[in-house]
Design a protein around this motif. Structure first.
Motif, PDB file in Angstrom:
ATOM      1  N   HIS A  17     -42.986 -56.102  -5.341  1.00  0.00           N
ATOM      2  CA  HIS A  17     -42.073 -56.777  -4.419  1.00  0.00           C
ATOM      3  C   HIS A  17     -40.626 -56.687  -4.914  1.00  0.00           C
ATOM      4  CE1 HIS A  17     -40.651 -59.678  -1.468  1.00  0.00           C
ATOM      5  NE2 HIS A  17     -40.017 -60.274  -2.456  1.00  0.00           N
ATOM      6  N   GLN A  18     -40.438 -56.984  -6.181  1.00  0.00           N
ATOM      7  CA  GLN A  18     -39.098 -56.925  -6.779  1.00  0.00           C
ATOM      8  C   GLN A  18     -38.527 -55.512  -6.687  1.00  0.00           C
ATOM      9  OE1 GLN A  18     -39.150 -57.845 -10.958  1.00  0.00           O
ATOM     10  NE2 GLN A  18     -36.954 -57.636 -11.182  1.00  0.00           N
ATOM     11  N   LEU A  19     -39.338 -54.525  -6.988  1.00  0.00           N
ATOM     12  CA  LEU A  19     -38.872 -53.138  -6.950  1.00  0.00           C
ATOM     13  C   LEU A  19     -38.529 -52.709  -5.530  1.00  0.00           C
ATOM     14  CD1 LEU A  19     -41.337 -51.572  -9.536  1.00  0.00           C
ATOM     15  CD2 LEU A  19     -38.869 -51.954  -9.836  1.00  0.00           C
ATOM     16  N   PHE A  20     -39.374 -53.097  -4.555  1.00  0.00           N
ATOM     17  CA  PHE A  20     -39.078 -52.708  -3.177  1.00  0.00           C
ATOM     18  C   PHE A  20     -37.824 -53.412  -2.671  1.00  0.00           C
ATOM     19  CE2 PHE A  20     -39.755 -52.721   1.508  1.00  0.00           C
ATOM     20  CZ  PHE A  20     -39.570 -51.357   1.684  1.00  0.00           C
ATOM     21  N   CYS A  21     -37.604 -54.643  -3.101  1.00  0.00           N
ATOM     22  CA  CYS A  21     -36.375 -55.349  -2.703  1.00  0.00           C
ATOM     23  C   CYS A  21     -35.132 -54.631  -3.223  1.00  0.00           C
ATOM     24  CB  CYS A  21     -36.409 -56.789  -3.178  1.00  0.00           C
ATOM     25  SG  CYS A  21     -37.484 -57.833  -2.173  1.00  0.00           S
ATOM     26  N   GLY A  22     -35.253 -53.895  -4.308  1.00  0.00           N
ATOM     27  CA  GLY A  22     -34.138 -53.130  -4.857  1.00  0.00           C
ATOM     28  C   GLY A  22     -34.152 -51.669  -4.434  1.00  0.00           C
ATOM     29  N   SER A  23     -34.928 -51.365  -3.405  1.00  0.00           N
ATOM     30  CA  SER A  23     -35.097 -49.973  -2.972  1.00  0.00           C
ATOM     31  C   SER A  23     -33.888 -49.462  -2.184  1.00  0.00           C
ATOM     32  CB  SER A  23     -36.361 -49.845  -2.110  1.00  0.00           C
ATOM     33  OG  SER A  23     -36.143 -50.420  -0.828  1.00  0.00           O
ATOM     34  N   PHE A  81     -33.592 -49.093   0.896  1.00  0.00           N
ATOM     35  CA  PHE A  81     -33.513 -49.649   2.245  1.00  0.00           C
ATOM     36  C   PHE A  81     -32.654 -50.914   2.293  1.00  0.00           C
ATOM     37  CE2 PHE A  81     -37.726 -47.478   2.656  1.00  0.00           C
ATOM     38  CZ  PHE A  81     -37.393 -46.648   3.716  1.00  0.00           C
ATOM     39  N   SER A  82     -32.019 -51.141   3.437  1.00  0.00           N
ATOM     40  CA  SER A  82     -31.294 -52.399   3.693  1.00  0.00           C
ATOM     41  C   SER A  82     -32.323 -53.504   3.957  1.00  0.00           C
ATOM     42  CB  SER A  82     -30.400 -52.235   4.928  1.00  0.00           C
ATOM     43  OG  SER A  82     -31.200 -52.098   6.101  1.00  0.00           O
ATOM     44  N   ASP A  83     -31.842 -54.747   4.030  1.00  0.00           N
ATOM     45  CA  ASP A  83     -32.734 -55.869   4.355  1.00  0.00           C
ATOM     46  C   ASP A  83     -33.456 -55.624   5.676  1.00  0.00           C
ATOM     47  OD1 ASP A  83     -31.941 -57.228   2.066  1.00  0.00           O
ATOM     48  OD2 ASP A  83     -30.696 -58.692   3.123  1.00  0.00           O
ATOM     49  N   LEU A  84     -32.714 -55.194   6.680  1.00  0.00           N
ATOM     50  CA  LEU A  84     -33.306 -54.943   7.993  1.00  0.00           C
ATOM     51  C   LEU A  84     -34.358 -53.837   7.910  1.00  0.00           C
ATOM     52  CD1 LEU A  84     -33.525 -55.282  11.048  1.00  0.00           C
ATOM     53  CD2 LEU A  84     -31.487 -53.845  11.283  1.00  0.00           C
ATOM     54  N   GLU A  85     -34.032 -52.746   7.241  1.00  0.00           N
ATOM     55  CA  GLU A  85     -34.987 -51.639   7.124  1.00  0.00           C
ATOM     56  C   GLU A  85     -36.223 -52.050   6.334  1.00  0.00           C
ATOM     57  OE1 GLU A  85     -31.701 -47.987   7.277  1.00  0.00           O
ATOM     58  OE2 GLU A  85     -32.202 -48.936   5.351  1.00  0.00           O
ATOM     59  N   ALA A 140     -37.447 -62.712   7.165  1.00  0.00           N
ATOM     60  CA  ALA A 140     -36.454 -62.001   7.978  1.00  0.00           C
ATOM     61  C   ALA A 140     -35.439 -62.971   8.570  1.00  0.00           C
ATOM     62  CB  ALA A 140     -37.157 -61.210   9.082  1.00  0.00           C
ATOM     63  N   GLN A 141     -35.919 -64.103   9.022  1.00  0.00           N
ATOM     64  CA  GLN A 141     -35.011 -65.116   9.573  1.00  0.00           C
ATOM     65  C   GLN A 141     -34.031 -65.584   8.497  1.00  0.00           C
ATOM     66  OE1 GLN A 141     -36.681 -68.947  10.892  1.00  0.00           O
ATOM     67  NE2 GLN A 141     -35.658 -68.532  12.852  1.00  0.00           N
ATOM     68  N   ASP A 142     -34.546 -65.823   7.285  1.00  0.00           N
ATOM     69  CA  ASP A 142     -33.677 -66.229   6.174  1.00  0.00           C
ATOM     70  C   ASP A 142     -32.659 -65.142   5.821  1.00  0.00           C
ATOM     71  OD1 ASP A 142     -34.967 -68.656   6.029  1.00  0.00           O
ATOM     72  OD2 ASP A 142     -36.180 -68.128   4.268  1.00  0.00           O
ATOM     73  N   MET A 143     -33.019 -63.885   6.043  1.00  0.00           N
ATOM     74  CA  MET A 143     -32.109 -62.763   5.777  1.00  0.00           C
ATOM     75  C   MET A 143     -31.042 -62.625   6.860  1.00  0.00           C
ATOM     76  SD  MET A 143     -34.637 -59.650   4.778  1.00  0.00           S
ATOM     77  CE  MET A 143     -35.441 -59.473   3.211  1.00  0.00           C
ATOM     78  N   GLY A 144     -31.230 -63.331   7.975  1.00  0.00           N
ATOM     79  CA  GLY A 144     -30.280 -63.225   9.078  1.00  0.00           C
ATOM     80  C   GLY A 144     -30.601 -62.099  10.048  1.00  0.00           C
ATOM     81  N   ILE A 145     -31.838 -61.624  10.015  1.00  0.00           N
ATOM     82  CA  ILE A 145     -32.250 -60.575  10.951  1.00  0.00           C
ATOM     83  C   ILE A 145     -32.294 -61.178  12.356  1.00  0.00           C
ATOM     84  CG2 ILE A 145     -34.092 -58.910  11.529  1.00  0.00           C
ATOM     85  CD1 ILE A 145     -32.795 -58.385   8.749  1.00  0.00           C
ATOM     86  N   GLU A 146     -31.832 -60.423  13.324  1.00  0.00           N
ATOM     87  CA  GLU A 146     -31.778 -60.860  14.719  1.00  0.00           C
ATOM     88  C   GLU A 146     -33.171 -61.274  15.217  1.00  0.00           C
ATOM     89  OE1 GLU A 146     -31.126 -58.509  18.833  1.00  0.00           O
ATOM     90  OE2 GLU A 146     -29.634 -58.112  17.263  1.00  0.00           O
ATOM     91  N   GLU A 147     -33.232 -62.396  15.911  1.00  0.00           N
ATOM     92  CA  GLU A 147     -34.505 -62.963  16.378  1.00  0.00           C
ATOM     93  C   GLU A 147     -35.287 -61.980  17.259  1.00  0.00           C
ATOM     94  OE1 GLU A 147     -37.458 -65.506  16.050  1.00  0.00           O
ATOM     95  OE2 GLU A 147     -35.535 -65.875  15.080  1.00  0.00           O
ATOM     96  N   GLY A 148     -34.589 -61.232  18.113  1.00  0.00           N
ATOM     97  CA  GLY A 148     -35.269 -60.259  18.972  1.00  0.00           C
ATOM     98  C   GLY A 148     -35.984 -59.184  18.171  1.00  0.00           C
ATOM     99  N   VAL A 149     -35.384 -58.771  17.076  1.00  0.00           N
ATOM    100  CA  VAL A 149     -36.004 -57.770  16.197  1.00  0.00           C
ATOM    101  C   VAL A 149     -37.226 -58.376  15.512  1.00  0.00           C
ATOM    102  CG1 VAL A 149     -35.663 -56.352  14.111  1.00  0.00           C
ATOM    103  CG2 VAL A 149     -33.857 -56.490  15.839  1.00  0.00           C
ATOM    104  N   ILE A 150     -37.086 -59.602  15.035  1.00  0.00           N
ATOM    105  CA  ILE A 150     -38.204 -60.282  14.366  1.00  0.00           C
ATOM    106  C   ILE A 150     -39.392 -60.380  15.314  1.00  0.00           C
ATOM    107  CG2 ILE A 150     -38.992 -62.479  13.385  1.00  0.00           C
ATOM    108  CD1 ILE A 150     -36.069 -62.885  12.367  1.00  0.00           C
ATOM    109  N   GLU A 151     -39.139 -60.804  16.532  1.00  0.00           N
ATOM    110  CA  GLU A 151     -40.223 -60.961  17.516  1.00  0.00           C
ATOM    111  C   GLU A 151     -40.859 -59.616  17.872  1.00  0.00           C
ATOM    112  OE1 GLU A 151     -41.863 -63.679  18.589  1.00  0.00           O
ATOM    113  OE2 GLU A 151     -40.627 -64.640  17.065  1.00  0.00           O
ATOM    114  N   ALA A 152     -40.039 -58.582  18.052  1.00  0.00           N
ATOM    115  CA  ALA A 152     -40.582 -57.256  18.375  1.00  0.00           C
ATOM    116  C   ALA A 152     -41.446 -56.733  17.232  1.00  0.00           C
ATOM    117  CB  ALA A 152     -39.442 -56.283  18.679  1.00  0.00           C
ATOM    118  N   LEU A 153     -41.001 -56.959  16.009  1.00  0.00           N
ATOM    119  CA  LEU A 153     -41.786 -56.505  14.863  1.00  0.00           C
ATOM    120  C   LEU A 153     -43.103 -57.258  14.774  1.00  0.00           C
ATOM    121  CD1 LEU A 153     -38.957 -56.155  12.201  1.00  0.00           C
ATOM    122  CD2 LEU A 153     -40.307 -54.290  13.211  1.00  0.00           C
TER     123      LEU A 153
END
Length: 179
Positions: free
Chosen positions: A51-57, A59-63, A88-101
């Motif tokens: 988890h720690q390694l992927f968080c530093g990958s 990719f952006s938070d959204l990706e 995702a919500q804590d990261m500030g990802i748009e709600e529509g994206v969260i729901e679609a995912l």
């Protein structure tokens, strides 16, 4: 149904106690996934490191969220889908994206949809993407490092998704609203 123990930092196997204490400091609670994984300190340690390694990958938070939720959705993980929606919500990802995912609905952004589709293909095909699939991914501006970081995410999510399937891990109260 075989039941698994939800360990606390007090009753966990000795090697898991410091890992659970770390989880409690990080999240304010011991997530039920970690409490179940504590049965195998090596699994819990590997999961937390992945988890720690992927968080530093690369990719952006959204990706990262798209990759995680694509894997969680493919594996139909009852626990990780709501947990990563909350993250995702804590990261500030748009709600529509969260729901679609979460629901599997198409994403409005074609590049993110390609990321999701490529992630699902990687899991479904067990890493055997065609040259054409890889080229489309690269042509969209993603990199070979992104592709390999996706493999890291698959490893991380297999650990959590499979654990949750085996243990029927209850969703933590704090994440239930995101289910």
């Amino acid at each position: 149904m075989i039941s698994f123990t939800l360990y606390s930092d007090a009753d966990a196997p000795a090697d898991s106690k410091p890992l659970l204490a770390e989880s409690k400091r990080e999240f304010g609670i011991i997530p039920n996934l970690h409490a179940v994984m504590a049965e195998s300190p090596r699994l819990l340690q590997a999961y937390k490191l992945a988890h720690q390694l992927f968080c530093g990958s690369s990719f952006s938070d959204l990706e990262r969220t798209v990759v995680w939720q694509a894997i969680n959705g493919f594996h139909e993980c009852h626990y990780c889908l709501p947990v990563h929606s909350a993250i995702a919500q804590d990261m500030g990802i748009e709600e529509g994206v969260i729901e679609a995912l979460k629901s599997g609905a198409p994403l409005d952004d074609p590049r993110l949809q390609l990321l999701r589709d490529t992630t699902v293909a990687l899991v479904r095909e067990r890493g055997r993407l065609s040259d054409a699939q890889i080229q489309v991914f690269l042509n969209a501006g993603f990199t070979k490092a992104n592709l390999l970081d996706m493999v890291l995410a698959v490893g991380q999510k297999v650990m959590s998704n499979y654990t949750n399937h085996l243990a029927h891990t209850p969703v933590d109260e704090v994440f239930e609203a995101h289910g």
